[in-house]
Design an enzyme around this catalytic site. Structure first.
Site, short mmCIF file in Angstrom:
data_model
loop_
_atom_site.label_atom_id
_atom_site.label_comp_id
_atom_site.label_asym_id
_atom_site.label_seq_id
_atom_site.Cartn_x
_atom_site.Cartn_y
_atom_site.Cartn_z
N HIS A 26 -80.29 -85.43 -7.18
CA HIS A 26 -79.64 -84.23 -6.64
C HIS A 26 -80.46 -82.95 -6.82
O HIS A 26 -80.30 -82.01 -6.07
CB HIS A 26 -78.22 -84.07 -7.19
CG HIS A 26 -78.16 -83.65 -8.62
ND1 HIS A 26 -78.25 -84.54 -9.66
CD2 HIS A 26 -78.05 -82.42 -9.20
CE1 HIS A 26 -78.18 -83.90 -10.81
NE2 HIS A 26 -78.07 -82.60 -10.56
N LYS A 35 -85.94 -78.97 -6.71
CA LYS A 35 -86.60 -78.14 -7.74
C LYS A 35 -88.12 -78.29 -7.73
O LYS A 35 -88.82 -77.47 -8.33
CB LYS A 35 -86.03 -78.46 -9.12
CG LYS A 35 -84.65 -77.88 -9.31
CD LYS A 35 -84.16 -77.99 -10.73
CE LYS A 35 -82.81 -77.28 -10.88
NZ LYS A 35 -82.18 -77.60 -12.17
N HIS A 45 -73.78 -77.49 -5.21
CA HIS A 45 -73.43 -76.25 -5.92
C HIS A 45 -72.36 -75.45 -5.20
O HIS A 45 -72.14 -74.28 -5.51
CB HIS A 45 -74.68 -75.39 -6.15
CG HIS A 45 -75.55 -75.90 -7.26
ND1 HIS A 45 -75.20 -75.81 -8.59
CD2 HIS A 45 -76.75 -76.54 -7.22
CE1 HIS A 45 -76.15 -76.37 -9.32
NE2 HIS A 45 -77.10 -76.82 -8.52
#
Ligand SMILES: [Fe+2]
Length: 322
Positions: free
Chosen positions: A189, A193, A243
């Site tokens: 997930h 990044k 998020h």
């Protein structure tokens, strides 16, 4: 062997394009086979008569079970069995049998559907699927490992989120396939990044508002990495939405309530639990007590009520995230 006197019956039996045999019920001997049987399995009537049961039936008491069932019901549809053909190869067959009377003698008339090729294809397909699953599992763990190399502080984070999310989904009794999708999406997930500078990812201490904005781009970055790969599950969408908050205060799109898919709602709760319960570069672990408090406070606001309830139960029972 008694002769079958019905000429019309025998002609039809011989002409049939499907393999057939006739067996005397009491002796268990095959007395007639048709031409299609000879063509399909290589035997002529003579060579077949010479065989013992274990030279014809391939293992496991098929004949006994078939006879038992047939005696009980009088007829059988699609009885699965295996026998050897003339060349000694095992053939998978389905038997359609009926008991009939010929004078005083019970005979069993059987039609055979050769299932060998179908079974081979099914077995090959099964093993291809298993291999593909293995390949996908390796690919997913390579992706997970890639981001964790760059962001060692959250190494293991995705795995722990996956354990939690899977446990929540299981307790919610979601279908097995949906649970599997949630597990896989959780493992990757935070893939987005990899697009964020290491200095920001591993910065000890508080992030500036601008740095935080940059971190927030990881949901979209993850979505963009995954969106063109064909998966069985909406993995890209789950990553995109992990998020979001149900009151619309999340990011990147500010989705609300039902606009957020259930998979993402579960991953977001598992993500928060893990983030609070484990240490971060900027602070030590706050413990599951704090996680439970956060969930209860924001239940129905940030997080789905049912998911919170189930998650709190899981945390209270204790779960091994190692
Ligand atoms: Fe994230």
């Amino acid at each position: 062997m008694k002769k079958i006197k019905d000429d019309a019956f025998l002609s039809l039996f011989n002409l049939s394009s499907n393999p057939k045999f006739i067996m005397e019920k009491d002796s268990g001997k095959i007395t007639h086979i048709n031409e299609s049987f000879s063509r399909s399995f290589g035997y002529d009537a003579k060579s077949l008569k010479k065989l013992n049961d274990d030279e014809f039936w391939a293992g496991d008491n098929f004949k006994t079970k078939w006879l038992e069932e047939l005696s009980k019901k009088g007829s059988i549809v699609e009885f699965p069995a295996y026998f050897y053909d003339f060349s000694g190869e095992i053939r998978s067959v389905l038997l359609y049998s009926v008991i009939s009377k010929n004078d005083d003698l019970d005979i069993i008339i059987t039609e055979i559907v050769d299932n060998t090729e179908k079974e081979k294809i099914a077995t090959n397909l099964q093993s291809t699927i298993l291999k593909l699953n293995d390949a996908m599992e390796s690919m997913i763990s390579v992706i997970a490992h890639t981001v964790e190399l760059k962001d060692p502080y959250t190494a293991g984070h995705q795995k722990r989120v996956a354990i939690l999310a899977e446990a929540i989904a299981r307790k919610m009794k979601l279908p097995q396939n949906v649970i599997e999708g949630i597990r896989i999406a959780s493992i990757i997930h935070d893939i987005g990044k990899i697009a964020i500078p290491v200095e920001i990812l591993s910065k000890p201490g508080k992030l500036s508002p601008m740095e935080f904005e940059l971190i927030k781009t990881h949901s979209v970055a993850g979505y963009n990495i995954l969106k063109d790969i064909e998966f069985e599950w909406p993995l890209a969408e789950m990553v995109y939405q992990h998020h979001e908050r149900i009151d619309g205060s999340g990011y990147p799109r500010g989705l609300k309530g039902d606009q957020i898919i259930i998979e993402a709602k579960i991953i977001s709760v598992a993500d928060v639990i893990e983030a609070i319960s484990f240490h971060r570069p900027y602070r030590p672990s706050l413990g599951t007590g704090v996680a439970i408090r956060e969930l209860n406070e924001k239940s129905g606001i940030f997080y789905d009520k049912e998911i919170v309830k189930i998650s709190v139960d899981i945390l209270a029972e204790g779960i091994d995230l190692s």
